[in-house]
Motif scaffolding. Sequence first.
Motif, short mmCIF file in Angstrom:
data_model
loop_
_atom_site.label_atom_id
_atom_site.label_comp_id
_atom_site.label_asym_id
_atom_site.label_seq_id
_atom_site.Cartn_x
_atom_site.Cartn_y
_atom_site.Cartn_z
N HIS A 12 0.82 -1.21 0.00
CA HIS A 12 0.00 0.00 0.00
C HIS A 12 0.86 1.26 0.00
N ILE A 60 1.51 2.80 -3.57
CA ILE A 60 0.30 3.45 -4.10
C ILE A 60 0.05 4.77 -3.38
N GLU A 61 0.24 4.76 -2.07
CA GLU A 61 0.01 5.97 -1.28
C GLU A 61 1.01 7.08 -1.63
N VAL A 103 -8.97 7.98 -5.59
CA VAL A 103 -9.16 6.55 -5.84
C VAL A 103 -7.94 5.77 -5.36
N LEU A 104 -6.74 6.27 -5.63
CA LEU A 104 -5.53 5.58 -5.19
C LEU A 104 -5.42 5.53 -3.67
N GLY A 134 -7.95 5.55 -1.57
CA GLY A 134 -8.94 4.57 -1.13
C GLY A 134 -8.45 3.15 -1.34
N PHE A 135 -7.82 2.89 -2.49
CA PHE A 135 -7.28 1.57 -2.78
C PHE A 135 -6.15 1.22 -1.81
N PHE A 176 -7.60 0.34 1.53
CA PHE A 176 -8.18 -1.01 1.51
C PHE A 176 -7.09 -2.07 1.61
N ILE A 177 -5.99 -1.88 0.91
CA ILE A 177 -4.87 -2.82 1.00
C ILE A 177 -4.28 -2.81 2.40
#
Length: 95
Positions: free
Chosen positions: A34, A37-38, A80-81, A83-84, A87-88
Amino acid sequence: MIQVYLNVLNLGLFILFEAQKTNMIVALKYIVFHGLIELYAFYLGLSIVITLFKYVINRKSSKSTKIVRSIVMKFCIGIVLLGFAAFIEYLTNPA
């Protein structure tokens, strides 16, 4: 920038304590997926600020719709990223 600094500080403390509790491989497993992505989402937020700063300095009104469209697109992708990534992080939470 303060958010990025605090996130990196929190990351270092997490790796330190988790590596002492288990091992370094387990600690990295919790953050690598994560974290990348973050970081990209934070980069998009920083690019929005830089774009706005350049727009305010140059004040070219002919490109204003293109700039606004670019900012809105980066903002939506960043949300969106994040949030993804959240979630991860939830799925790999050690607790």
